[in-house]
Design a protein around this motif. Structure first.
Motif, PDB file in Angstrom:
ATOM      1  N   GLY A 151       1.071  -1.112  -0.156  1.00 58.55           N
ATOM      2  CA  GLY A 151       0.281   0.371  -0.372  1.00 58.55           C
ATOM      3  C   GLY A 151       1.476   0.994  -0.124  1.00 58.55           C
ATOM      4  N   GLU A 152       0.103   1.833   0.390  1.00 55.64           N
ATOM      5  CA  GLU A 152       0.571   3.161   1.080  1.00 55.64           C
ATOM      6  C   GLU A 152       1.719   4.001   2.206  1.00 55.64           C
ATOM      7  N   ALA A 153       2.393   4.808   2.180  1.00 59.91           N
ATOM      8  CA  ALA A 153       2.892   4.770   3.412  1.00 59.91           C
ATOM      9  C   ALA A 153       2.444   6.227   3.555  1.00 59.91           C
ATOM     10  N   GLY A 154       1.812   5.658   4.759  1.00 62.24           N
ATOM     11  CA  GLY A 154       0.651   6.795   5.989  1.00 62.24           C
ATOM     12  C   GLY A 154       1.520   6.816   7.001  1.00 62.24           C
ATOM     13  N   GLU A 155       0.653   8.208   7.756  1.00 66.78           N
ATOM     14  CA  GLU A 155       1.404   8.759   8.397  1.00 66.78           C
ATOM     15  C   GLU A 155       1.312   8.262   9.251  1.00 66.78           C
ATOM     16  N   THR A 156       0.386   7.308  10.241  1.00 65.90           N
ATOM     17  CA  THR A 156      -0.409   6.922  11.218  1.00 65.90           C
ATOM     18  C   THR A 156       0.302   5.332  11.445  1.00 65.90           C
ATOM     19  N   TYR A 157       0.802   5.236  12.326  1.00 64.21           N
ATOM     20  CA  TYR A 157       1.228   3.439  12.527  1.00 64.21           C
ATOM     21  C   TYR A 157       0.869   2.404  13.089  1.00 64.21           C
ATOM     22  N   THR A 158      -0.055   1.433  12.306  1.00 66.27           N
ATOM     23  CA  THR A 158      -1.385   1.015  12.657  1.00 66.27           C
ATOM     24  C   THR A 158      -0.815  -0.568  12.440  1.00 66.27           C
ATOM     25  N   GLN A 159      -2.024  -1.454  12.655  1.00 68.38           N
ATOM     26  CA  GLN A 159      -1.273  -2.463  13.519  1.00 68.38           C
ATOM     27  C   GLN A 159      -0.907  -3.527  12.095  1.00 68.38           C
ATOM     28  N   ALA A 160      -1.570  -2.886  10.472  1.00 71.75           N
ATOM     29  CA  ALA A 160      -0.905  -3.355   9.584  1.00 71.75           C
ATOM     30  C   ALA A 160       1.108  -2.854   9.994  1.00 71.75           C
ATOM     31  N   THR A 161       1.521  -1.615  10.274  1.00 70.60           N
ATOM     32  CA  THR A 161       2.466  -1.520  10.294  1.00 70.60           C
ATOM     33  C   THR A 161       3.029  -2.618  11.547  1.00 70.60           C
ATOM     34  N   ALA A 162       2.700  -2.474  12.470  1.00 70.34           N
ATOM     35  CA  ALA A 162       3.213  -3.070  13.840  1.00 70.34           C
ATOM     36  C   ALA A 162       3.668  -5.032  13.110  1.00 70.34           C
ATOM     37  N   ARG A 163       2.131  -5.369  11.741  1.00 69.14           N
ATOM     38  CA  ARG A 163       3.013  -6.643  11.726  1.00 69.14           C
ATOM     39  C   ARG A 163       4.239  -6.762  10.828  1.00 69.14           C
ATOM     40  N   ALA A 164       4.311  -5.433  10.353  1.00 66.75           N
ATOM     41  CA  ALA A 164       5.227  -5.867   9.450  1.00 66.75           C
ATOM     42  C   ALA A 164       6.545  -5.366   9.748  1.00 66.75           C
ATOM     43  N   VAL A 165       6.470  -4.809  11.493  1.00 64.23           N
ATOM     44  CA  VAL A 165       7.528  -4.016  12.550  1.00 64.23           C
ATOM     45  C   VAL A 165       8.176  -5.602  12.884  1.00 64.23           C
ATOM     46  N   ARG A 166       7.386  -6.412  13.104  1.00 63.52           N
ATOM     47  CA  ARG A 166       7.613  -7.604  13.415  1.00 63.52           C
ATOM     48  C   ARG A 166       7.922  -8.989  12.309  1.00 63.52           C
ATOM     49  N   ALA A 167       7.765  -8.605  11.406  1.00 61.29           N
ATOM     50  CA  ALA A 167       8.434  -9.462  10.285  1.00 61.29           C
ATOM     51  C   ALA A 167       9.697  -9.147  10.164  1.00 61.29           C
ATOM     52  N   TRP A 168       9.895  -7.784  10.245  1.00 64.78           N
ATOM     53  CA  TRP A 168      11.295  -7.122  10.263  1.00 64.78           C
ATOM     54  C   TRP A 168      11.784  -7.770  11.321  1.00 64.78           C
ATOM     55  N   GLN A 169      11.972  -7.854  12.147  1.00 63.67           N
ATOM     56  CA  GLN A 169      12.375  -8.388  13.778  1.00 63.67           C
ATOM     57  C   GLN A 169      12.869  -9.019  13.488  1.00 63.67           C
ATOM     58  N   LYS A 170      12.214  -9.887  12.913  1.00 61.35           N
ATOM     59  CA  LYS A 170      12.170 -11.492  12.957  1.00 61.35           C
ATOM     60  C   LYS A 170      13.324 -12.223  11.525  1.00 61.35           C
ATOM     61  N   ALA A 171      12.777 -11.409  10.559  1.00 58.70           N
ATOM     62  CA  ALA A 171      14.323 -11.629   9.583  1.00 58.70           C
ATOM     63  C   ALA A 171      15.708 -10.762  10.166  1.00 58.70           C
ATOM     64  N   LEU A 172      15.977  -9.742  11.457  1.00 62.97           N
ATOM     65  CA  LEU A 172      16.650  -9.567  12.076  1.00 62.97           C
ATOM     66  C   LEU A 172      17.351 -10.704  13.023  1.00 62.97           C
ATOM     67  N   GLY A 173      16.824 -11.372  13.622  1.00 67.02           N
ATOM     68  CA  GLY A 173      16.600 -12.510  14.595  1.00 67.02           C
ATOM     69  C   GLY A 173      17.242 -10.997  15.996  1.00 67.02           C
ATOM     70  N   ILE A 174      15.812 -10.352  16.253  1.00 64.80           N
ATOM     71  CA  ILE A 174      16.152  -9.574  16.749  1.00 64.80           C
ATOM     72  C   ILE A 174      14.525 -10.158  17.510  1.00 64.80           C
ATOM     73  N   GLU A 175      14.102  -9.770  18.929  1.00 63.84           N
ATOM     74  CA  GLU A 175      12.357 -10.014  19.681  1.00 63.84           C
ATOM     75  C   GLU A 175      11.999  -8.894  19.091  1.00 63.84           C
ATOM     76  N   GLN A 176      10.796  -9.628  18.650  1.00 66.32           N
ATOM     77  CA  GLN A 176       9.458  -9.331  17.815  1.00 66.32           C
ATOM     78  C   GLN A 176       8.554  -8.456  19.035  1.00 66.32           C
ATOM     79  N   THR A 177       8.517  -7.676  18.903  1.00 66.05           N
ATOM     80  CA  THR A 177       7.719  -5.914  19.674  1.00 66.05           C
ATOM     81  C   THR A 177       7.049  -6.176  18.769  1.00 66.05           C
TER      82      THR A 177
END
Length: 369
Positions: A151-177
């Motif tokens: 989608g588009e880069a909005g200015e709100t930290y949504t639940q979709a953003t949170a899920r994407a951050v957890r995926a990023w953290q998993k790829a880095l091998g760090i805690e998925q907060t």
């Protein structure tokens, strides 16, 4: 009493056989020398005959000729500091990339990865679900670029953003907060970017409290200068087309200024793009993040010319100033006028013959097709 004749006879020197033989040998030697001298003087000079020049027959082929000089161009880039570090702890690792893209790890504090993203404001707070602002927009854009968010880069930290951050953290091998702490991300003006480290502050093992300027990036246009010996500089006029190369990138450039180098032992030729801009144009970010580097540069002394090519020894000059080659057609041969377009290293590009013709080359050792 002795007679007068006896006295005279006794006073004459006697001629021994040895003396007579020696005199005879001298006379014979003089005769032989006179005969040899007469032969040498009277002999007719032998005429020198030149052997006919041998030749070979070769095919006309399509070739390119030209001449270039390969030198180094010195590229210097001013540096400016990036956003300061905001994570406390021990600096445990520094990355070794030439260029950084969204989400790349630039260094580690207590072995925790500090990543880089592009945005308009620095990372000044923790980001979690519900947050809004330009920093969230930068985070969402980075997650999209990495493929964790659509989608588009909005200015709100949504639940979709949170899920994407957890995926990023998993790829880095760090805690998925699902959230991003302030010190985990550095925001820079644009990416990709050639990021380097401050040699005084970015030392592995240093204790960081926050506020340290660890990172720096190009702070202006790179300056491209060819440094040549005076003899080399005389070969390259100001209208020479040069090509600066880095990896798989090639940038055309022109000489805009020539000045004496430091100490007067070199000539410094300043390069710009043909349109007057910086040589690397929109691709300057691919250059290594170092203050000074040296790039291979080809200066085109003779523009390349492509066409039918014959050996220079196939050309014959005529009294009127024209140039011809001998073209072989079966058992016959004929003289064909040609125009020489370019020549180099014993090869000439000509007009007047076509690729596949057979021509005679003089001065060869055998004949062949």
């Amino acid at each position: 009493m002795q007679s007068q004749d006896d006295v005279v006879a006794r006073t004459r020197p006697s001629r021994s056989p040895a003396r007579l033989l020696g005199a005879l040998a001298v006379v014979l030697a003089l005769c032989a020398l006179s005969f040899w001298a007469g032969r040498i003087t009277l002999a007719k000079p032998q005429a020198r005959t030149e052997a006919p020049k041998e030749s070979v027959i070769v095919d006309v082929t399509e070739q390119s000729v030209g001449r270039s000089l390969t030198v180094n161009t010195t590229v210097t880039t001013p540096r400016q500091p990036l956003a300061p570090n905001t994570m406390a702890g021990t600096l445990t690792a520094l990355s070794a990339q030439d260029s950084y893209a969204a989400g790349d790890v630039v260094y580690r504090v207590d072995n925790h990865p500090v990543r880089v993203i592009a945005g308009s404001i620095p990372m000044y707070r923790d980001l979690a679900a519900g947050a809004k602002g330009a920093d969230v927009t930068a985070l969402n854009a980075a997650l999209i670029a990495m493929g964790h968010l659509s989608g588009e880069a909005g200015e709100t930290y949504t639940q979709a953003t949170a899920r994407a951050v957890r995926a990023w953290q998993k790829a880095l091998g760090i805690e998925q907060t699902g959230s991003v702490a302030r010190g985990e991300v550095i925001i820079v003006p644009s990416l990709p970017l050639a990021i380097s480290f401050n040699e005084e502050t970015a030392v592995i093992g240093n204790q960081l409290a926050g506020g340290e300027r660890l990172l720096q990036a190009p702070g202006g246009d790179p300056q491209f200068v060819m440094q040549l010996l005076p003899q080399q500089a005389t070969l390259i006029p100001n209208d020479t087309v040069v090509t600066v190369k880095y990896e798989d990138h090639s940038w055309p450039a022109v000489i805009t200024e020539t000045r004496e180098g430091e100490g007067g032992n070199t000539k410094d030729l300043t390069l710009r793009a043909p349109d007057g801009g910086v040589v690397c144009g929109s691709e300057c970010a691919v250059l290594p993040a170092t203050d000074t580097q040296y790039l291979s540069t080809a200066a085109e002394l003779v523009p390349p010319q492509t066409g039918p090519a014959v050996p220079v020894s196939a050309l014959t000059s005529q009294p009127g100033g024209s140039t011809e080659v001998t073209v072989i057609e079966g058992e016959a041969e004929r003289q064909v006028p040609v125009k020489v377009l370019a020549s180099q290293d014993g090869l000439a590009i000509v007009e007047g013959v076509k690729v596949g013709d057979k021509v005679r080359v003089f001065g060869g050792s055998k004949e062949g097709a």
